[in-house]
Scaffold this motif. Structure first.
Motif, PDB file in Angstrom:
ATOM      1  N   SER A   1      10.192   5.812   5.616  1.00 47.97           N
ATOM      2  CA  SER A   1       8.962   5.435   4.865  1.00 47.97           C
ATOM      3  C   SER A   1       8.173   4.310   5.195  1.00 47.97           C
ATOM      4  O   SER A   1       8.797   3.061   5.419  1.00 47.97           O
ATOM      5  CB  SER A   1       9.560   5.432   3.073  1.00 47.97           C
ATOM      6  OG  SER A   1      10.484   6.438   3.103  1.00 47.97           O
ATOM      7  N   ALA A   2       7.028   4.557   5.297  1.00 53.63           N
ATOM      8  CA  ALA A   2       5.956   3.323   5.545  1.00 53.63           C
ATOM      9  C   ALA A   2       4.984   3.386   4.600  1.00 53.63           C
ATOM     10  O   ALA A   2       4.809   4.137   3.734  1.00 53.63           O
ATOM     11  CB  ALA A   2       5.496   3.345   6.843  1.00 53.63           C
ATOM     12  N   GLN A   3       3.855   2.324   4.543  1.00 57.82           N
ATOM     13  CA  GLN A   3       2.751   2.171   3.658  1.00 57.82           C
ATOM     14  C   GLN A   3       1.820   3.493   4.064  1.00 57.82           C
ATOM     15  O   GLN A   3       1.299   3.513   5.021  1.00 57.82           O
ATOM     16  CB  GLN A   3       1.963   0.913   3.989  1.00 57.82           C
ATOM     17  CG  GLN A   3       0.673   0.864   3.346  1.00 57.82           C
ATOM     18  CD  GLN A   3       0.155  -0.369   3.178  1.00 57.82           C
ATOM     19  OE1 GLN A   3       0.592  -1.097   4.218  1.00 57.82           O
ATOM     20  NE2 GLN A   3      -0.976  -0.637   2.561  1.00 57.82           N
ATOM     21  N   GLY A   4       1.918   4.437   2.726  1.00 55.58           N
ATOM     22  CA  GLY A   4       1.013   5.472   2.757  1.00 55.58           C
ATOM     23  C   GLY A   4       1.535   6.662   3.577  1.00 55.58           C
ATOM     24  O   GLY A   4       0.771   7.769   3.579  1.00 55.58           O
ATOM     25  N   TYR A   5       2.734   6.655   4.196  1.00 51.64           N
ATOM     26  CA  TYR A   5       3.299   7.779   4.858  1.00 51.64           C
ATOM     27  C   TYR A   5       4.823   7.960   4.713  1.00 51.64           C
ATOM     28  O   TYR A   5       5.463   6.993   4.456  1.00 51.64           O
ATOM     29  CB  TYR A   5       3.004   7.494   6.459  1.00 51.64           C
ATOM     30  CG  TYR A   5       1.579   7.755   6.937  1.00 51.64           C
ATOM     31  CD1 TYR A   5       1.132   9.157   7.145  1.00 51.64           C
ATOM     32  CD2 TYR A   5       0.689   6.781   7.038  1.00 51.64           C
ATOM     33  CE1 TYR A   5      -0.027   9.317   7.523  1.00 51.64           C
ATOM     34  CE2 TYR A   5      -0.698   7.091   7.310  1.00 51.64           C
ATOM     35  CZ  TYR A   5      -0.945   8.306   7.748  1.00 51.64           C
ATOM     36  OH  TYR A   5      -2.208   8.559   8.238  1.00 51.64           O
ATOM     37  N   SER A   6       5.277   9.161   4.757  1.00 57.07           N
ATOM     38  CA  SER A   6       6.657   9.437   4.528  1.00 57.07           C
ATOM     39  C   SER A   6       6.922  10.483   5.785  1.00 57.07           C
ATOM     40  O   SER A   6       6.439  11.609   5.562  1.00 57.07           O
ATOM     41  CB  SER A   6       7.015   9.894   3.042  1.00 57.07           C
ATOM     42  OG  SER A   6       8.249  10.510   2.961  1.00 57.07           O
ATOM     43  N   ILE A   7       8.041  10.305   6.350  1.00 54.05           N
ATOM     44  CA  ILE A   7       8.462  11.226   7.430  1.00 54.05           C
ATOM     45  C   ILE A   7       9.920  11.588   7.084  1.00 54.05           C
ATOM     46  O   ILE A   7      10.793  10.598   7.123  1.00 54.05           O
ATOM     47  CB  ILE A   7       8.305  10.832   8.820  1.00 54.05           C
ATOM     48  CG1 ILE A   7       6.721  10.245   9.043  1.00 54.05           C
ATOM     49  CG2 ILE A   7       8.789  11.702   9.739  1.00 54.05           C
ATOM     50  CD1 ILE A   7       6.288   9.562  10.391  1.00 54.05           C
TER      51      ILE A   7
END
Length: 249
Positions: free
Chosen positions: A86-92
């Protein structure tokens, strides 16, 4: 047990020689027909789920986006491991299946699970999408575009609309991601003092901007056995036309 096996082999020599010959032939056939690869693909069948959540912090992405997706795919058939980032603005989210699972069947299972979780995501979060079928043993090729006669925006436009589409048509290419340059966009800058004085809200400006760039279908006009398609062409690329959009209060 070993002594009995040796004694039986010495007693039945012809059967033992026949079995040894068959094993030798089978081993030789397997050795000559076995595929050889310098870099064998040792990755289990894996499906990658990418979700874009604009403006959300990593903690919010982890709690509101990544965790519901992990929970949905964890109980799927043949799933052996689920990992996420999980990162700022993105989820993988990486979903790994058991060895031997057909990759297309795995993607179908994940797609069915994503349909269940899609409605429970927060407002403003894009629908989860599955990345192309790739492997960690895949090769990455970097292609650079330069020009002395064109601007960075024109080069990026050519990369998005021409180069990327042609590379995707090449057999074996899974994904092409352009980076750098200037992406061509149209920005609507609102004068807050004038909108406040006229009693116009920001949502009304956004609705007018979206509605001014749409085509409308008007049905079909029939005359003398002929059909004429009626449509209203509202799409535009001219800044002056976008600026002349009217707002009805």
């Amino acid at each position: 047990m070993l002594d009995r096996t040796i004694q039986w082999a010495l007693t039945n020599r012809l059967v033992t020689l026949a079995c040894a010959t068959l094993l030798l032939a089978a081993g030789g056939y397997a050795a000559f027909t076995m595929p050889v690869d310098v870099f064998p693909d040792l990755t289990a069948p894996r499906v990658t789920v990418i979700t874009e959540s604009h403006g959300m912090a990593p903690e919010e992405v982890e709690k509101l986006v990544t965790y519901p997706i992990e929970t949905a795919v964890n109980g799927a058939a043949s799933v052996r491991r689920v990992r996420s980032s999980s990162a700022q603005g993105y989820s993988i989210v990486w979903v790994e299946f058991e060895w031997g699972t057909d990759i297309y069947q795995a993607r179908q299972i994940v797609s069915e699970k994503l349909q269940l979780v899609g409605g429970g995501l927060p407002e403003g979060v894009d629908a989860p999408v599955m990345a192309p079928i790739t492997s960690i043993m895949g090769e990455i090729l970097l292609v650079g575009l330069t020009s002395e006669d064109h601007s960075m925006r024109e080069v990026r436009t050519a990369a998005d609309r021409v180069v990327r589409r042609r590379l995707l048509a090449v057999d074996g290419v899974a994904q092409v991601i352009p980076h750098g340059g200037e992406v061509k966009t149209y920005q609507v800058i609102v004068d807050q003092e004038r909108t406040r004085a006229l009693g116009i809200s920001l949502s009304q400006v956004m609705e007018a901007a979206e509605g001014s760039n749409e085509n409308a279908a008007g049905g079909v006009y029939q005359q003398d056995g002929r059909e004429v398609l009626i449509r209203g062409v509202g799409r535009t690329n001219e800044i002056e036309e976008i600026g002349a959009t009217g707002i009805f209060v």
